[in-house]
Design an enzyme around this catalytic site. Sequence first.
Site, mmCIF file in Angstrom:
data_model
loop_
_atom_site.group_PDB
_atom_site.id
_atom_site.type_symbol
_atom_site.label_atom_id
_atom_site.label_comp_id
_atom_site.label_asym_id
_atom_site.label_seq_id
_atom_site.Cartn_x
_atom_site.Cartn_y
_atom_site.Cartn_z
ATOM 1 C CE LYS A 46 -3.840 -2.233 2.399
ATOM 2 N NZ LYS A 46 -4.820 -2.194 3.486
ATOM 3 C CG ASP A 82 -7.929 -0.152 4.033
ATOM 4 O OD1 ASP A 82 -8.765 -1.004 3.669
ATOM 5 O OD2 ASP A 82 -6.711 -0.229 3.762
HETATM 6 N N1 LIG Z 1 -11.258 -5.650 8.246
HETATM 7 C C1 LIG Z 1 -10.571 -5.074 7.286
HETATM 8 O O1 LIG Z 1 -11.149 -4.596 6.291
HETATM 9 C C2 LIG Z 1 -9.073 -4.952 7.403
HETATM 10 C C3 LIG Z 1 -8.408 -4.013 6.590
HETATM 11 C C4 LIG Z 1 -7.010 -3.913 6.697
HETATM 12 C C5 LIG Z 1 -6.322 -4.754 7.606
HETATM 13 N N2 LIG Z 1 -7.001 -5.662 8.370
HETATM 14 C C6 LIG Z 1 -6.276 -6.510 9.361
HETATM 15 O O2 LIG Z 1 -5.545 -5.638 10.206
HETATM 16 C C7 LIG Z 1 -4.456 -6.354 10.789
HETATM 17 C C8 LIG Z 1 -3.199 -5.496 10.787
HETATM 18 O O3 LIG Z 1 -2.823 -5.182 9.463
HETATM 19 P P1 LIG Z 1 -1.649 -4.102 9.196
HETATM 20 O O4 LIG Z 1 -1.498 -4.021 7.734
HETATM 21 O O5 LIG Z 1 -1.903 -2.849 9.951
HETATM 22 O O6 LIG Z 1 -0.391 -4.874 9.809
HETATM 23 P P2 LIG Z 1 1.069 -4.358 10.061
HETATM 24 O O7 LIG Z 1 1.307 -3.106 9.285
HETATM 25 O O8 LIG Z 1 1.955 -5.535 9.839
HETATM 26 O O9 LIG Z 1 1.072 -3.978 11.640
HETATM 27 C C9 LIG Z 1 0.906 -4.930 12.620
HETATM 28 C C10 LIG Z 1 0.903 -4.248 14.016
HETATM 29 O O10 LIG Z 1 0.503 -5.233 14.941
HETATM 30 C C11 LIG Z 1 1.445 -5.317 16.013
HETATM 31 N N3 LIG Z 1 1.461 -6.718 16.440
HETATM 32 C C12 LIG Z 1 1.586 -7.821 15.665
HETATM 33 N N4 LIG Z 1 1.484 -8.935 16.422
HETATM 34 C C13 LIG Z 1 1.273 -8.528 17.700
HETATM 35 C C14 LIG Z 1 1.091 -9.212 18.933
HETATM 36 N N5 LIG Z 1 1.101 -10.555 19.012
HETATM 37 N N6 LIG Z 1 0.879 -8.461 20.052
HETATM 38 C C15 LIG Z 1 0.851 -7.122 19.977
HETATM 39 N N7 LIG Z 1 1.052 -6.411 18.840
HETATM 40 C C16 LIG Z 1 1.254 -7.111 17.715
HETATM 41 C C17 LIG Z 1 2.757 -4.825 15.437
HETATM 42 O O11 LIG Z 1 3.575 -4.341 16.491
HETATM 43 P P3 LIG Z 1 5.167 -4.141 16.317
HETATM 44 O O12 LIG Z 1 5.375 -2.813 15.678
HETATM 45 O O13 LIG Z 1 5.684 -4.194 17.720
HETATM 46 O O14 LIG Z 1 5.678 -5.296 15.487
HETATM 47 C C18 LIG Z 1 2.243 -3.732 14.478
HETATM 48 O O15 LIG Z 1 2.038 -2.515 15.151
HETATM 49 C C19 LIG Z 1 -4.352 -7.673 10.012
HETATM 50 O O16 LIG Z 1 -4.893 -8.695 10.827
HETATM 51 C C20 LIG Z 1 -5.218 -7.426 8.782
HETATM 52 O O17 LIG Z 1 -5.775 -8.630 8.292
HETATM 53 C C21 LIG Z 1 -8.376 -5.759 8.291
#
Ligand SMILES: NC(=O)c1ccc[n+]([C@@H]2O[C@H](COP(=O)([O-])OP(=O)(O)OC[C@H]3O[C@@H](n4cnc5c(N)ncnc54)[C@H](OP(=O)(O)O)[C@@H]3O)[C@@H](O)[C@H]2O)c1
Length: 246
Positions: A46, A82
């Site tokens: 993205k 989003d």
């Molecule tokens: N419903 C929807 O339409 C929609 C849309 C977009 C995304 N999503 C979902 O949103 C989620 C995140 O996506 P993203 O793109 O934002 O991911 P990302 O950029 O990879 O960010 C992940 C974040 O989660 C934290 N994290 C990961 N595992 C963790 C754990 N076990 N405990 C605490 N913190 C943790 C990371 O912390 P650190 O910085 O410490 O690593 C980071 O801040 C995914 O599950 C995705 O499927 C849903």
Amino acid sequence: MLHNNTIKNLKLDACYIRTFLKNGEDIIQKFNQLKLDGANVTVPHKENAYLLCDETRGISKDIGAVNTLVKEKGKIIGCNTDAPGFFESIKSFKNIKSALVLGAGGTAKAIAFILRKNGIVPTILNRSSKRLIFFKENNFKSFCWDNFTKERYDLVINTTSAGLKDENLPLEKNLLNNIMQNSNYAFDVIYGKSTPFIRLAHSNKLKTKDGSQMLINQAVFAFNLFYQNRFDTKVIESYMGKASFL
Ligand SMILES: NC(=O)c1ccc[n+]([C@@H]2O[C@H](COP(=O)([O-])OP(=O)(O)OC[C@H]3O[C@@H](n4cnc5c(N)ncnc54)[C@H](OP(=O)(O)O)[C@@H]3O)[C@@H](O)[C@H]2O)c1
């Protein structure tokens, strides 16, 4: 399925396909090579899409990431659906003034900006500090686990992937429990399963929502961008809501 079900019902001459992009730098080349009129972009491309499209619009300029590309007069325009998709899905939550956003990834950026744009004060809480630089630069109140001092929040949002493929909570259980005891609503961006976060929110009698409506909403807004806002969003939503995977 969301898009193809809608295309079929609206009898449009189009199809929505999946393509694997190895290198984010190649996104525009791929778009042109496939002769696309529009595309959605997902993790981890993205930010690259934002940097490489010809023009960006709306809240994507703050977030620095686009999930939707549309061809317009030969140019590739980037948008972020989003953020409005999330906001639309919390409209049934009333009197929200403050929110705690757990996580600091791309989804947290979109949610933080759309909350602020709509007068809700977000506080960002992340496991580690590196990703907080962006939020500090954009004047969001932000903490990592080590320096967090809790306040009261109307809404708690999980934007981390904790609970997606495991049984983890996005924050230490006692602390999260304590925060939830003083909150009214909880939202998990994860969809299609009961996460430990949502279960903990239920045990604290919070009103909850998972990410399924957000997923549909971002797709509805993207679909309308693909078709220059030609269709009623309610009609698109009704077809998307019937897509068989939900
Ligand atoms: N419903 C929807 O339409 C929609 C849309 C977009 C995304 N999503 C979902 O949103 C989620 C995140 O996506 P993203 O793109 O934002 O991911 P990302 O950029 O990879 O960010 C992940 C974040 O989660 C934290 N994290 C990961 N595992 C963790 C754990 N076990 N405990 C605490 N913190 C943790 C990371 O912390 P650190 O910085 O410490 O690593 C980071 O801040 C995914 O599950 C995705 O499927 C849903």
